[in-house]
Every structure is written in C-alpha cells, then in structure tokens.
Design a protein around this motif. Structure first.
Motif, PDB file in Angstrom:
ATOM      1  N   PHE A 182       0.822  -1.217   0.000  1.00  0.00           N
ATOM      2  CA  PHE A 182       0.000   0.000   0.000  1.00  0.00           C
ATOM      3  C   PHE A 182       0.853   1.263   0.000  1.00  0.00           C
ATOM      4  CE2 PHE A 182       0.476   1.395   4.410  1.00  0.00           C
ATOM      5  CZ  PHE A 182       0.994   0.256   5.007  1.00  0.00           C
ATOM      6  N   LEU A 183       2.144   1.145   0.298  1.00  0.00           N
ATOM      7  CA  LEU A 183       3.053   2.287   0.221  1.00  0.00           C
ATOM      8  C   LEU A 183       3.747   2.379  -1.136  1.00  0.00           C
ATOM      9  CD1 LEU A 183       4.752   2.048   3.745  1.00  0.00           C
ATOM     10  CD2 LEU A 183       2.964   3.648   3.013  1.00  0.00           C
ATOM     11  N   GLY A 184       3.432   1.443  -2.031  1.00  0.00           N
ATOM     12  CA  GLY A 184       4.033   1.441  -3.356  1.00  0.00           C
ATOM     13  C   GLY A 184       5.403   0.803  -3.412  1.00  0.00           C
ATOM     14  N   ARG A 185       5.810   0.110  -2.347  1.00  0.00           N
ATOM     15  CA  ARG A 185       7.120  -0.532  -2.314  1.00  0.00           C
ATOM     16  C   ARG A 185       7.009  -1.975  -2.795  1.00  0.00           C
ATOM     17  NH1 ARG A 185       8.470   1.739   3.715  1.00  0.00           N
ATOM     18  NH2 ARG A 185       8.859   3.927   3.119  1.00  0.00           N
ATOM     19  N   PRO A 186       8.074  -2.485  -3.431  1.00  0.00           N
ATOM     20  CA  PRO A 186       8.016  -3.859  -3.952  1.00  0.00           C
ATOM     21  C   PRO A 186       7.897  -4.884  -2.832  1.00  0.00           C
ATOM     22  CG  PRO A 186      10.255  -2.975  -4.129  1.00  0.00           C
ATOM     23  CD  PRO A 186       9.364  -1.832  -3.737  1.00  0.00           C
ATOM     24  N   THR A 187       7.236  -5.978  -3.140  1.00  0.00           N
ATOM     25  CA  THR A 187       7.035  -7.050  -2.161  1.00  0.00           C
ATOM     26  C   THR A 187       7.821  -8.312  -2.506  1.00  0.00           C
ATOM     27  OG1 THR A 187       5.086  -7.843  -3.377  1.00  0.00           O
ATOM     28  CG2 THR A 187       4.712  -6.219  -1.617  1.00  0.00           C
ATOM     29  N   HIS A 188       8.165  -8.498  -3.790  1.00  0.00           N
ATOM     30  CA  HIS A 188       8.869  -9.699  -4.208  1.00  0.00           C
ATOM     31  C   HIS A 188      10.056  -9.326  -5.105  1.00  0.00           C
ATOM     32  CE1 HIS A 188       5.124 -11.492  -2.824  1.00  0.00           C
ATOM     33  NE2 HIS A 188       5.716 -12.668  -2.853  1.00  0.00           N
ATOM     34  N   ARG A 189      10.960 -10.262  -5.258  1.00  0.00           N
ATOM     35  CA  ARG A 189      12.156 -10.030  -6.062  1.00  0.00           C
ATOM     36  C   ARG A 189      12.434 -11.243  -6.937  1.00  0.00           C
ATOM     37  NH1 ARG A 189      17.220  -7.392  -3.209  1.00  0.00           N
ATOM     38  NH2 ARG A 189      15.987  -5.562  -3.812  1.00  0.00           N
ATOM     39  N   VAL A 190      12.726 -10.968  -8.218  1.00  0.00           N
ATOM     40  CA  VAL A 190      13.158 -12.024  -9.135  1.00  0.00           C
ATOM     41  C   VAL A 190      14.679 -12.145  -9.031  1.00  0.00           C
ATOM     42  CG1 VAL A 190      13.202 -12.848 -11.514  1.00  0.00           C
ATOM     43  CG2 VAL A 190      11.264 -11.492 -10.718  1.00  0.00           C
ATOM     44  N   HIS A 191      15.146 -13.284  -8.568  1.00  0.00           N
ATOM     45  CA  HIS A 191      16.591 -13.525  -8.462  1.00  0.00           C
ATOM     46  C   HIS A 191      17.060 -14.159  -9.776  1.00  0.00           C
ATOM     47  CE1 HIS A 191      16.838 -12.636  -4.105  1.00  0.00           C
ATOM     48  NE2 HIS A 191      15.558 -12.991  -4.138  1.00  0.00           N
ATOM     49  N   ALA A 192      17.170 -13.309 -10.808  1.00  0.00           N
ATOM     50  CA  ALA A 192      17.479 -13.801 -12.156  1.00  0.00           C
ATOM     51  C   ALA A 192      18.888 -14.378 -12.226  1.00  0.00           C
ATOM     52  CB  ALA A 192      17.306 -12.684 -13.175  1.00  0.00           C
ATOM     53  N   VAL A 193      19.852 -13.679 -11.627  1.00  0.00           N
ATOM     54  CA  VAL A 193      21.243 -14.158 -11.545  1.00  0.00           C
ATOM     55  C   VAL A 193      21.676 -13.957 -10.098  1.00  0.00           C
ATOM     56  CG1 VAL A 193      23.618 -13.837 -12.343  1.00  0.00           C
ATOM     57  CG2 VAL A 193      21.716 -13.557 -13.943  1.00  0.00           C
ATOM     58  N   GLU A 194      22.169 -15.004  -9.484  1.00  0.00           N
ATOM     59  CA  GLU A 194      22.446 -14.963  -8.046  1.00  0.00           C
ATOM     60  C   GLU A 194      23.849 -15.498  -7.747  1.00  0.00           C
ATOM     61  OE1 GLU A 194      21.659 -13.683  -4.390  1.00  0.00           O
ATOM     62  OE2 GLU A 194      20.162 -13.562  -5.996  1.00  0.00           O
ATOM     63  N   GLY A 195      24.844 -14.605  -7.795  1.00  0.00           N
ATOM     64  CA  GLY A 195      26.193 -14.985  -7.395  1.00  0.00           C
ATOM     65  C   GLY A 195      26.924 -15.849  -8.400  1.00  0.00           C
ATOM     66  N   VAL A 196      26.944 -15.439  -9.668  1.00  0.00           N
ATOM     67  CA  VAL A 196      27.594 -16.219 -10.731  1.00  0.00           C
ATOM     68  C   VAL A 196      29.021 -15.729 -10.951  1.00  0.00           C
ATOM     69  CG1 VAL A 196      27.576 -16.654 -13.217  1.00  0.00           C
ATOM     70  CG2 VAL A 196      25.473 -16.893 -11.888  1.00  0.00           C
ATOM     71  N   SER A 197      29.957 -16.690 -11.057  1.00  0.00           N
ATOM     72  CA  SER A 197      31.371 -16.355 -11.298  1.00  0.00           C
ATOM     73  C   SER A 197      31.950 -17.263 -12.372  1.00  0.00           C
ATOM     74  CB  SER A 197      32.189 -16.509 -10.010  1.00  0.00           C
ATOM     75  OG  SER A 197      31.710 -15.680  -8.978  1.00  0.00           O
ATOM     76  N   PHE A 198      32.548 -16.677 -13.393  1.00  0.00           N
ATOM     77  CA  PHE A 198      33.314 -17.413 -14.398  1.00  0.00           C
ATOM     78  C   PHE A 198      34.093 -16.415 -15.238  1.00  0.00           C
ATOM     79  CE2 PHE A 198      29.201 -16.689 -16.537  1.00  0.00           C
ATOM     80  CZ  PHE A 198      29.610 -16.178 -17.765  1.00  0.00           C
ATOM     81  N   ASP A 199      35.043 -16.920 -16.034  1.00  0.00           N
ATOM     82  CA  ASP A 199      35.749 -16.045 -16.956  1.00  0.00           C
ATOM     83  C   ASP A 199      35.762 -16.664 -18.347  1.00  0.00           C
ATOM     84  OD1 ASP A 199      37.863 -17.942 -17.064  1.00  0.00           O
ATOM     85  OD2 ASP A 199      38.821 -17.025 -15.340  1.00  0.00           O
ATOM     86  N   ILE A 200      35.982 -15.816 -19.343  1.00  0.00           N
ATOM     87  CA  ILE A 200      36.072 -16.256 -20.741  1.00  0.00           C
ATOM     88  C   ILE A 200      37.446 -15.856 -21.241  1.00  0.00           C
ATOM     89  CG2 ILE A 200      35.078 -16.107 -23.056  1.00  0.00           C
ATOM     90  CD1 ILE A 200      32.445 -15.204 -21.729  1.00  0.00           C
ATOM     91  N   ARG A 201      38.209 -16.821 -21.714  1.00  0.00           N
ATOM     92  CA  ARG A 201      39.596 -16.590 -22.100  1.00  0.00           C
ATOM     93  C   ARG A 201      39.690 -16.201 -23.576  1.00  0.00           C
ATOM     94  NH1 ARG A 201      40.801 -22.419 -19.328  1.00  0.00           N
ATOM     95  NH2 ARG A 201      40.359 -21.790 -17.177  1.00  0.00           N
ATOM     96  N   PRO A 202      40.774 -15.559 -23.978  1.00  0.00           N
ATOM     97  CA  PRO A 202      40.936 -15.200 -25.392  1.00  0.00           C
ATOM     98  C   PRO A 202      40.896 -16.429 -26.296  1.00  0.00           C
ATOM     99  CG  PRO A 202      42.544 -14.047 -24.027  1.00  0.00           C
ATOM    100  CD  PRO A 202      41.873 -15.045 -23.138  1.00  0.00           C
ATOM    101  N   GLY A 203      40.124 -16.335 -27.376  1.00  0.00           N
ATOM    102  CA  GLY A 203      40.031 -17.427 -28.332  1.00  0.00           C
ATOM    103  C   GLY A 203      39.247 -18.623 -27.853  1.00  0.00           C
ATOM    104  N   GLU A 204      38.469 -18.475 -26.777  1.00  0.00           N
ATOM    105  CA  GLU A 204      37.731 -19.592 -26.184  1.00  0.00           C
ATOM    106  C   GLU A 204      36.239 -19.485 -26.505  1.00  0.00           C
ATOM    107  OE1 GLU A 204      37.737 -21.704 -21.872  1.00  0.00           O
ATOM    108  OE2 GLU A 204      37.165 -19.591 -21.845  1.00  0.00           O
ATOM    109  N   ILE A 205      35.592 -20.631 -26.666  1.00  0.00           N
ATOM    110  CA  ILE A 205      34.133 -20.677 -26.760  1.00  0.00           C
ATOM    111  C   ILE A 205      33.621 -21.223 -25.436  1.00  0.00           C
ATOM    112  CG2 ILE A 205      32.124 -21.602 -27.969  1.00  0.00           C
ATOM    113  CD1 ILE A 205      33.777 -21.864 -30.467  1.00  0.00           C
TER     114      ILE A 205
END
Length: 595
Positions: free
Chosen positions: A310-333
């Motif tokens: 009723f105050l216009g504040r959000p009540t829920h959250r979509v955790h689309a990405v949650e703490g993701v870690s990786f790297d992409i190296r040169p010339g790598e797929i």
C-alpha cells in the motif's frame, strides 16, 4: 478450392484401411497472376494410433500440408489437385461451413508457438470451455468440468486454479500443455502437431513428447508430427516422409529410413544432426595460455523487483542471476546452458551493459559499473551480440549492407567508401556475396539472415561475441553451417564466444568449457569433456538425458522425470535463495554441493 467427391485410393501400405489417405495433393499460391506450386503430388497413408513424421527444412512444404488438411490456407493459396480423405471425407473439398464442425472434433492441431495461439485477454478456462462448447451442447458448468478433466489429463498441477489464469502467467511448457489439452478435449481421430517442441527447452520438450506418446496410447489418436528435428522423428514416429522444396524425397518406416537412407538429401539431413558424444571426437580442447580474460564475472547478481504494497514498495524479487562467477579466455568458446528462466540471457545482457547488476563484471580488463557513458560506448567495440531471431534483429527498412556497416557509422570508423568496403569484405567472409548487400532482410533465408547478423557483429572487430540461442531457430543443416562459420572465425580472428543455448548436443559440438545454470546459479562447470563425459550434478544429468537421440533403435528408453513442480526464482523481499557452494572435484571440474 476443389469441390466434389473423390474416390478413395487404395492404401499405400498395410492391409487395414487407413484413417487418412492423401493422394497426389498439390497446393499452389497465386501471386501477381502466376500460379506456383508449394506442395506437389504428395501421397501418404496414416492409420489409427500411428505417428507419421513429415520432416524437412524450412520451406519444404511441411506446414502448408498441415494447413491444407485443416482448411486453414491463406486466401491466395489453394489445393489445386489431389485429395486428402479422413474416414472417407475429402477435407480440402469441404466448404468452410462443413469444415468448421470437424475441426477439434475429427481433426485438431497444435501450433509451434503456444503464446501466439492462445488469446492473451481470456483466461485458460474461458478458452478451453469455448472449444468444448463449440462442439457439444452442454451447460457451462459441464464444460468447465470437462476443461478441468482435460488439464488433468495433460498432467497440469492444480487444474482448477489454472482455469483462472491467463496465458502469460504460465511457463512455455505449461502453455503447450494447455494447447494439447485443448486439441485433445474432444478426442479427435487425427492430431496434427506442427513443430510442437521447437521453441521449448530440452527438458520441457522431453515432457511434452512423453505426454503426447502417453495420450496417444490412451486415446488411439493418430498423429502427424511436423518437424525439422530428426532426433524427435527417431524418438516419436513410426513412419517418416522426408520433404524438400514441396516434394516428397523419401518415405518409409523410421528404422529403415535412418538405417538405410536411399536419397542423398536424407543422408545429408541425418548427417547434419548434432549428436551427443560427437564433440569428444574432436579431442580435448587445448587450454589457452595464461592471459587476461576477455570477460570476467565475480559474484554477479541481477535482481528485478515486483509487486507493490500500500506504500508502493516492492514485495517480491526475481533472483534472475544470483552470485555467478566465471571467466572467458581469449580465443575460447564458453557455453552457458540451462532451461528458460535460469538466467542465461540475463547474464548476456549484463555483460553487454543492458541491465543493472551487482557484483563484479569486467570486459577487456575494465569494470562495467565504473564506466562513463562514453566508456560504455567504447566497450561495445569489444563485445557484440548475435540474437536468436535474425529477422527481428534486422531493420526491415534497411538494406543488409547498411545494417552491417551501421556499427562502423555509429562509432565513426572510416569514410563511407571504407565502410562499404569493410561490409563487402564481411559479406564475403560469411559466405555471401557483395552484390547481395543492396537487398532487404526479407529477401534472404533464415540461415542467410543469421550470417548477416554474424557479419554485423564482426564489423568492429570485437574480442567477444555473445551468441544468445543464435542457432536454435535454424534447420539442422543451416545450423551446422553457421556453427562451422563460428569455428572458422574463431580460428582465423581469435575472437572469443559466449555461446548460450538449451540444446546440449549443439553445445557439446562447439564449446571448450561450459557452465550449467539452474534458477540463476551455476550448478556445474568445467571443460566439455568433464561435463559431458562425467556429469555429476543431477540437473546436468537430467538435461543430457532429455536430449532426443537420432536413433530409432533406442526409441522408448526410460527417462529421468522431474519430481514435483519447478521452483520459482521469485521470492519475497528479504528472503534470498541459499548461495550454492561449488567444489572442485578435480582438474577444475566444479560441482554444486547437493542440499
């Protein structure tokens, strides 16, 4: 449209009278006074309880055949000769007034994209009840009861609650189940499934195919399965008709056609199908020398707030990405795999600077959150995207030459003549010709349009190209050519790729390393051989198990079926999901600990 009765021809195969007998069917389009055939002299039989697959590339005439059987051809397209008899009734010869009561009752159809097939402004219950009331003189209460029964039959949980929901409130797999329930509500003798799983994740595809098989055994409905996926043909069909350019190239029992294809086109179609295990034959990828990663994510998070109190504040959250870690190296797929909603595309958007994020994301050694507007524009030269739908990614009002040169224009690179020369060079590089630059996107095939998008992505000589489901909408042969092109460009130009897909067989055949995502988090990560050769997480095992195998000898093998409903990434505000801890089980093969 043809009128008048047609004599029923003798069955092509088997002693029993076929349910559907198609003979010399020709469907033509009238365009600017010229009549041109789209389907020519097509003949086949279909018996009760049988599944017939019509396979071929886009433009082969598969869907036009199904629309002819349903009486849904566009105004400028008509059946010009031949007939299609369903239990003695020539369907193309019927006027619309006589065909309408047969649709749903005798012959029903499931379309490829359920979101466009369902009315977005009506509830699921209203649409199901409408389909039932169109064919039965019963009360609305009885129609509602039948709708609940139909939803329960396709294994939708809480069917009473689903009746009150709108299409956008259901997942893609659930919407397709609703379409199946609607199609089978009146227990038709013939069901036409036009690419029913092409737009679905591999696990949802598996559930839908298993469901169709179970319902067919229960009801005895005959199915025409229209697809370009030969793995689906092998797993589901009894017989197959292979089409090319509107003509039947080959037909027969699935086992025979797969084991001994008589025509070169069929052999090429089967050879182009990506197979699990084929990637290992390329040998283990050579790890790149220690260099600064092209891109690096450390504890990256992307959230979207929903609802309002009723105050216009959000009540829920979509955790689309949650703490993701990786790297992409040169010339790598580097591959990212998982079902829709797992966060793959959100990571791509975060890397490209298209959504706000928390945590650390850097490209070419520069942290994205610290960049100015000018800095973000400059980083776009190092990172480019190739999207899933090339037609939607290209401006229909621009020539393709202008589209490929546009990034150069935006960044002020070269003169007009130099930009034109660079675009011509890129067209040649992706297998097109410079004289095609003056054409518009609609004048190209899907595979050619995707090549144009690849050329545009290469215009600024980026270090990283993000391929977001960039081959999932393509036919297998076109898909193979685009994948081969990406490999060639990687070897020649040293470009890195983030390859996002839900198709595990495709991923195995192109990536060096990959991460498997589930509900916004990584559950397994390692080299191609580690993840595909020794999958440790149950979710990875389920993804691999769901991949259709293009071998009819393995038809009907048992599959891992998920227990319970799919969890949601939407959580009440202040109630984040538990962070998964990845442990190294050897040589950099990371697996999330099971709770």
């Amino acid at each position: 449209m043809i009128v008048g009765a047609k004599p029923i021809a003798a069955p092509l195969s088997g002693a029993a009278t076929p349910l559907l007998c198609v003979r010399d069917l020709t469907v033509s389009v009238r365009d600017r006074g010229t009549v041109r055939p789209l389907v020519s002299d097509l003949s086949f039989d279909l018996h009760a309880g049988e599944t017939l697959a019509i396979a071929g590339e886009s433009g082969s005439g598969k869907s036009i055949t199904s629309l002819a059987l349903m009486g849904l051809l566009p105004n400028n397209v008509a059946v010009t000769s031949g007939h299609a008899d369903l239990e003695g009734i020539d369907l193309p010869a019927l006027p619309e007034a006589q065909m309408r009561p047969l649709r749903g009752a005798k012959v029903a159809m499931i379309f490829q994209e359920p979101m466009t097939s369902l009315n977005p402004v009506h509830t699921i219950g209203a649409q199901l009840s409408e389909a039932i009331l169109a064919h039965e003189t019963i009360s609305r209460r009885d129609a509602r009861a039948k709708a609940i029964e139909a939803l329960a039959r396709v294994r939708i949980p809480e069917p009473e609650r689903r009746l009150k929901q709108y299409p956008h409130e259901l997942s893609g797999g659930m919407r397709q189940r609703v379409m199946i329930a609607m199609a089978l509500a009146m227990r038709p003798a013939l069901l036409i499934a036009d690419e029913p799983t092409t737009a679905l994740d591999v696990t949802v595809q598996r559930e839908v195919l298993d469901l169709l098989r179970d319902l067919q055994q229960e009801t005895g409905t005959a199915i025409i399965l229209i697809t370009h996926d030969m793995g689906v043909v092998a797993e589901c069909a009894d017989r197959v008709v292979v089409m090319k350019s509107g003509r039947m190239v080959e037909s027969g029992k699935v086992l025979d056609v797969f084991a001994r294809p008589a025509k070169s086109y069929t052999r090429d179609l089967l050879a182009a199908v990506p197979r699990l295990g084929a990637g290992a034959k390329r040998g283990a990828p050579q790890p790149p020398a220690a260099q600064v990663p092209v891109a690096r994510l450390v504890n990256a998070k992307v959230h979207f707030d929903l609802g309002a109190n009723f105050l216009g504040r959000p009540t829920h959250r979509v955790h689309a990405v949650e703490g993701v870690s990786f790297d992409i190296r040169p010339g790598e797929i580097f591959g990212l795999v998982g079902e829709s909603g797992c966060g793959k595309s959100t990571i791509a958007k975060a890397l490209a600077g298209l959504v706000r994020h928390d945590g650390h994301i850097e490209v070419s050694g520069q942290q994205l959150s610290s960049l100015t507007a000018q800095g973000r524009k400059q980083i776009c030269r190092d990172i480019q995207m190739v999207f899933q739908d090339p037609m939607a990614a290209l401006d229909p009002r621009m020539t393709v030459g202008e589209a490929v040169a546009e990034p150069l224009l935006i960044h002020g690179v070269g003169t007009a003549a130099e930009r034109h020369a660079r675009a011509a060079e890129l067209f040649d590089r992706v297998g097109l010709t410079p004289h095609q630059m003056s054409r518009y996107p609609h004048e190209f095939s899907g595979g050619q349009r995707q090549r144009i998008c690849v050329a545009r992505a290469l215009a600024l000589k980026p270090k990283l190209i993000i391929c977001d489901e960039s081959v999932s909408a393509l036919d297998v042969s076109v898909q193979a050519r685009v994948l081969a092109l990406l490999e060639e460009l990687r070897e020649e130009m040293g470009v890195s790729y983030l390859f996002i897909s839900h198709d595990m067989a495709v991923v195995e055949n192109i990536v060096d390393r990959l991460a498997v995502m589930y509900l916004g988090q990584i559950v397994e990560m390692g080299t191609r051989d580690q993840v595909f050769g020794d999958p440790r997480h149950p979710y990875t095992q389920r993804l691999l198990d769901a991949v259709p195998i293009p071998d009819p000898a393995r038809k009907g093998r048992p599959h891992i079926r998920p227990a319970g409903a799919q969890p949601s990434p939407i959580r009440p505000l202040g109630d984040p999901p538990a962070q998964l801890a990845l442990r190294d089980i050897g040589a950099g093969h990371l697996v999330a600990a099971l709770s």
